[in-house]
Scaffold this motif. Structure first.
Motif, PDB file in Angstrom:
ATOM      1  N   HIS A   5      51.707  -2.850 -34.094  1.00 56.57           N
ATOM      2  CA  HIS A   5      51.155  -2.059 -32.989  1.00 56.57           C
ATOM      3  C   HIS A   5      49.817  -2.671 -32.582  1.00 56.57           C
ATOM      4  CE1 HIS A   5      49.722   2.076 -31.308  1.00 56.57           C
ATOM      5  NE2 HIS A   5      50.105   1.247 -30.352  1.00 56.57           N
ATOM      6  N   VAL A   7      46.645  -2.362 -30.283  1.00 51.26           N
ATOM      7  CA  VAL A   7      45.928  -1.358 -29.494  1.00 51.26           C
ATOM      8  C   VAL A   7      44.739  -2.036 -28.813  1.00 51.26           C
ATOM      9  CG1 VAL A   7      44.618   0.804 -29.585  1.00 51.26           C
ATOM     10  CG2 VAL A   7      46.656   0.527 -31.001  1.00 51.26           C
ATOM     11  N   LYS A  32      54.532  -3.507 -30.247  1.00 52.83           N
ATOM     12  CA  LYS A  32      54.277  -2.346 -29.387  1.00 52.83           C
ATOM     13  C   LYS A  32      52.828  -2.495 -28.915  1.00 52.83           C
ATOM     14  CE  LYS A  32      53.802   2.563 -29.928  1.00 52.83           C
ATOM     15  NZ  LYS A  32      53.636   3.606 -30.913  1.00 52.83           N
ATOM     16  N   THR A  34      49.544  -0.798 -26.785  1.00 56.02           N
ATOM     17  CA  THR A  34      48.960   0.412 -26.185  1.00 56.02           C
ATOM     18  C   THR A  34      47.592   0.059 -25.609  1.00 56.02           C
ATOM     19  OG1 THR A  34      50.068   1.794 -27.828  1.00 56.02           O
ATOM     20  CG2 THR A  34      48.208   2.787 -26.669  1.00 56.02           C
ATOM     21  N   ARG A  71      54.214  -0.175 -17.229  1.00 56.60           N
ATOM     22  CA  ARG A  71      54.254   0.864 -18.253  1.00 56.60           C
ATOM     23  C   ARG A  71      55.569   0.900 -19.032  1.00 56.60           C
ATOM     24  NH1 ARG A  71      52.483   5.982 -15.690  1.00 56.60           N
ATOM     25  NH2 ARG A  71      53.344   4.966 -13.843  1.00 56.60           N
ATOM     26  N   LYS A  75      52.065   0.950 -23.225  1.00 58.95           N
ATOM     27  CA  LYS A  75      51.818   2.387 -23.163  1.00 58.95           C
ATOM     28  C   LYS A  75      50.352   2.596 -22.761  1.00 58.95           C
ATOM     29  CE  LYS A  75      52.149   6.570 -25.796  1.00 58.95           C
ATOM     30  NZ  LYS A  75      52.222   7.155 -27.107  1.00 58.95           N
ATOM     31  N   ILE A  77      47.274   5.105 -22.480  1.00 57.06           N
ATOM     32  CA  ILE A  77      46.754   6.409 -22.904  1.00 57.06           C
ATOM     33  C   ILE A  77      45.406   6.632 -22.225  1.00 57.06           C
ATOM     34  CG2 ILE A  77      45.942   7.797 -24.857  1.00 57.06           C
ATOM     35  CD1 ILE A  77      47.901   6.433 -26.650  1.00 57.06           C
ATOM     36  N   LEU A  98      45.267   7.218 -33.295  1.00 58.01           N
ATOM     37  CA  LEU A  98      46.250   6.136 -33.153  1.00 58.01           C
ATOM     38  C   LEU A  98      46.150   5.215 -34.352  1.00 58.01           C
ATOM     39  CD1 LEU A  98      45.682   4.696 -29.562  1.00 58.01           C
ATOM     40  CD2 LEU A  98      47.657   5.995 -30.362  1.00 58.01           C
ATOM     41  N   TYR A 100      46.701   1.444 -35.795  1.00 58.72           N
ATOM     42  CA  TYR A 100      46.855   0.084 -35.249  1.00 58.72           C
ATOM     43  C   TYR A 100      47.117  -0.921 -36.364  1.00 58.72           C
ATOM     44  CZ  TYR A 100      42.003  -0.608 -36.860  1.00 58.72           C
ATOM     45  OH  TYR A 100      40.864  -0.689 -37.617  1.00 58.72           O
TER      46      TYR A 100
END
Ligand code: FAD
Length: 403
Positions: A5, A7, A32, A34, A71, A75, A77, A98, A100
């Motif tokens: 992830h 971030v 992923k 964000t 998007r 993602k 936020i 979140l 990370y």
């Protein structure tokens, strides 16, 4: 690592560029991603002095993040970062937490006030869209009050800019061009308005060569800006600013102090317990923090050096390059390849002195006047093109030479 992830904190120059490049480079099977930002828009920090002076409406400086970010891939936020818990690899937002694996911190700058009494309470700083709007409204409010006071308050029409670096000079250039319009609007004689630019060194625009500094000073002074060099600001109050020059203290009565003398990293990073210098976090040449392999810092949060060991300035130019670089580096890391070292490419600097005037030193050549102003427009438009292609350029670009 299973699908990591990533971030990204902050959708400024660094964060937006990182996200825009990552969505192209990194496949959804691989990571992923964000992006966290306070607002649903990205803003052109480099245009904020125009918004603050009122020569450019602040909506022109806003870019809807959704116009740039896919998007389906990233993602988004919309929330405020409160803190980063390094030990738990978590980011605390106002409304959620979140986790990370890889954190990119691009939360930008805050004004540096060096403990000068009264600055944080009474001075205004050009930080973001709303602070720029506040400055514009503050100045107009004082003009409106002046015409409505039976006995106008001393210094009501004095505007003091603290700091003759790039931001202070650019703001002075825009503001002095706007004064005649505001005066006309509020039935005020132009010569009653005073714009002061206080600089602690012996000249404004430290780092430019003498001819460029002289050009900038002449340009501002000929339009009415009073430049006071060797002036160390000592204190700011509700109705005045005090500075020291030549061993004695001087006071200017004013209701509008705009502080532009220096920036430091967003204070969220100060609490990370990472090595810092000059108010920014020291990073390795791949932009990872020195102590924490999972945290990367870009833009005004990070401290970088050029190949000669000089500290790189906090600029949009560098933040954008780092955003693109970090996207490529993290893509390499995810694909199990070696990460590279960041090499800044700084062809020069451009400083506007109003919409049709400026100075630039590009590729070791000085440019003055409308040529530098035009170059600044080209640089602004180039950024829009790089970020969002022709569509964003056509929507937000600056094509009118004089606004
Ligand atoms: P920023 O662009 O400041 O972005 C930070 C982002 O983080 C913002 O979107 C903000 O909303 C978000 N954020 C902050 N805190 C939080 C939080 N707690 N939670 C969630 N989101 C948050 N540089 C140049 O190269 N050329 C120029 O001509 C130039 N002119 C300038 C003129 C002015 C008036 C100013 C103020 C600066 C200028 N600069 C210029 C410097 C340049 O704007 C900065 O170096 C650049 O903006 C840094 O980019 P960044 O990505 O680090 O941060």
């Amino acid at each position: 690592m299973n699908k990591p992830h990533i971030v990204i904190l902050g959708a400024g120059y660094g964060g937006m560029m990182a996200a825009a490049r990552m969505q192209k480079l990194i496949h959804s099977n691989e990571a992923k991603i964000t992006l966290v930002n306070k607002n649903d828009y990205h803003y052109q920090t480099t245009w904020l002095h125009e918004n603050a002076a009122g020569t450019l409406h602040h909506d022109r400086s806003k870019i809807d993040i959704k116009e740039v970010i896919d998007r389906n891939r990233i993602k988004l936020i919309l929330d405020e970062v409160v803190s980063i818990k390094r030990e738990e690899k978590k980011v605390k937002l106002k409304n959620q937490e979140l986790y990370y694996d890889i954190l990119i911190v691009s939360l930008g700058f805050e004004p540096a006030i060096y403990g000068i009494p009264g600055l944080s309470e009474f001075a205004y700083s050009i930080k973001d869209i709303n602070s720029a709007r506040l400055i514009r409204e503050r100045i107009e409010y004082n003009f409106a009050l002046y015409t409505n006071e039976n006995k106008p308050t001393d210094g009501r029409l004095n505007i003091v800019i603290g700091g003759g670096g790039l931001t202070g000079v650019e703001f002075a250039g825009e503001l002095i061009n706007r004064i005649p319009t505001i005066c006309e609007e509020y039935d005020i004689e132009k010569n009653l308005v005073k714009v002061y630019l206080l600089e602690g060194r012996d000249c404004v625009l430290y780092g430019y060569d003498d001819s460029a500094v002289q050009y900038a000073m002449n340009s501002l002074q000929s339009r009415g800006v009073e430049i006071i060099n060797d002036a160390t600001v000592k204190a700011c109050a509700e109705d005045s600013i005090i500075y020291e020059k030549g061993g004695s203290e001087h006071k200017i009565s004013t209701k509008s102090v705009i502080w532009t003398a220096g920036t430091k990293a967003n204070s969220i990073v100060e609490r990370l317990n990472l090595s810092m210098e000059h108010g920014r976090v020291k990073v390795r040449n791949d932009l990872r923090s020195i102590e924490d392999d999972s945290i990367y810092l870009i833009g005004d949060c990070s401290l970088n050096y050029d190949e000669n060991g000089n500290v790189l300035p906090s600029t949009a130019q560098i933040a954008m390059q780092q955003g693109e670089f970090i996207a490529r580096n993290i893509n390499a890391k995810i694909k199990g390849k070696e990460m590279a070292a960041f090499l800044p490419d700084v062809p020069g600097r451009i400083t506007s002195l109003g919409s049709d005037d400026g100075i630039a030193d590009m590729f070791s050549r000085n440019l003055f006047g409308w040529k530098a102003a035009l170059l600044k427009r080209v640089a602004d438009n180039w950024y829009l093109f790089k970020l969002g292609g022709i569509q964003l350029l056509m929507k937000k670009g600056k094509f009118n030479m004089f606004h």
